[in-house]
Design a protein around this motif. Structure first.
Motif, PDB file in Angstrom:
ATOM      1  N   UNK A   4       0.898  -1.146   0.000  1.00  0.00           N
ATOM      2  CA  UNK A   4       0.000   0.000   0.000  1.00  0.00           C
ATOM      3  C   UNK A   4       0.942   1.201   0.000  1.00  0.00           C
ATOM      4  N   UNK A   5       0.460   2.394  -0.274  1.00  0.00           N
ATOM      5  CA  UNK A   5       1.398   3.524  -0.327  1.00  0.00           C
ATOM      6  C   UNK A   5       2.215   3.649   0.963  1.00  0.00           C
ATOM      7  N   UNK A   6       3.525   3.506   0.831  1.00  0.00           N
ATOM      8  CA  UNK A   6       4.433   3.641   1.962  1.00  0.00           C
ATOM      9  C   UNK A   6       4.615   2.403   2.817  1.00  0.00           C
ATOM     10  N   UNK A   7       3.937   1.307   2.485  1.00  0.00           N
ATOM     11  CA  UNK A   7       4.019   0.087   3.298  1.00  0.00           C
ATOM     12  C   UNK A   7       4.173  -1.141   2.399  1.00  0.00           C
ATOM     13  N   UNK A   8       4.899  -2.129   2.894  1.00  0.00           N
ATOM     14  CA  UNK A   8       5.018  -3.407   2.200  1.00  0.00           C
ATOM     15  C   UNK A   8       5.075  -4.521   3.233  1.00  0.00           C
ATOM     16  N   UNK A   9       4.453  -5.642   2.911  1.00  0.00           N
ATOM     17  CA  UNK A   9       4.484  -6.828   3.771  1.00  0.00           C
ATOM     18  C   UNK A   9       4.786  -8.027   2.896  1.00  0.00           C
ATOM     19  N   UNK A  85       4.686   1.199  -4.414  1.00  0.00           N
ATOM     20  CA  UNK A  85       3.369   0.578  -4.420  1.00  0.00           C
ATOM     21  C   UNK A  85       2.881   0.348  -5.850  1.00  0.00           C
ATOM     22  N   UNK A  86       2.234  -0.755  -6.070  1.00  0.00           N
ATOM     23  CA  UNK A  86       1.611  -1.060  -7.363  1.00  0.00           C
ATOM     24  C   UNK A  86       0.159  -1.439  -7.106  1.00  0.00           C
ATOM     25  N   UNK A  87      -0.746  -0.789  -7.814  1.00  0.00           N
ATOM     26  CA  UNK A  87      -2.166  -1.105  -7.682  1.00  0.00           C
ATOM     27  C   UNK A  87      -2.432  -2.510  -8.213  1.00  0.00           C
TER      28      UNK A  87
END
Length: 95
Positions: A4-9, A85-87
């Motif tokens: 998501x914008x600014x986050x990755x898991x 982020x990629x939609x």
């Protein structure tokens, strides 16, 4: 991995490790990143911060599902993460 914008898991199964982390080989681990800009990043990880209780109430290692990791709780003191982020793409239309 999911973003998501600014986050990755992300999660993955450890396939090799040095001697200090050899107990993790074959196990799923999770990692999260909060991109707070230069000198403001945070990370979260399952291998030292997650425990789980079984049906009998006994504590043990956390059961990690896909794309699951704790919130980014630890401050990054050196280096810099960049999350791009990629939609998600729309599913194919049935014709």
């Amino acid at each position: 991995m999911i973003t998501s914008p600014g986050h990755a898991t992300l999660t993955g199964i450890v396939t090799r490790a040095d001697e200090m982390a050899s107990d993790f080989v074959g196990k799923r681990v999770g990692f999260s990143v909060q991109d707070g800009g230069r000198h403001g990043d945070r990370v979260g990880f399952t291998w030292s911060a997650s425990m789980d209780q079984d049906e009998a109430g006994q504590w043990g290692p956390a059961r990690i599902g896909t794309c699951l990791a704790p919130a980014a709780f630890a401050t990054v003191t050196r280096g810099n993460f960049t999350v791009r982020h990629a939609e998600l793409t729309a599913p194919p239309q049935d014709d």
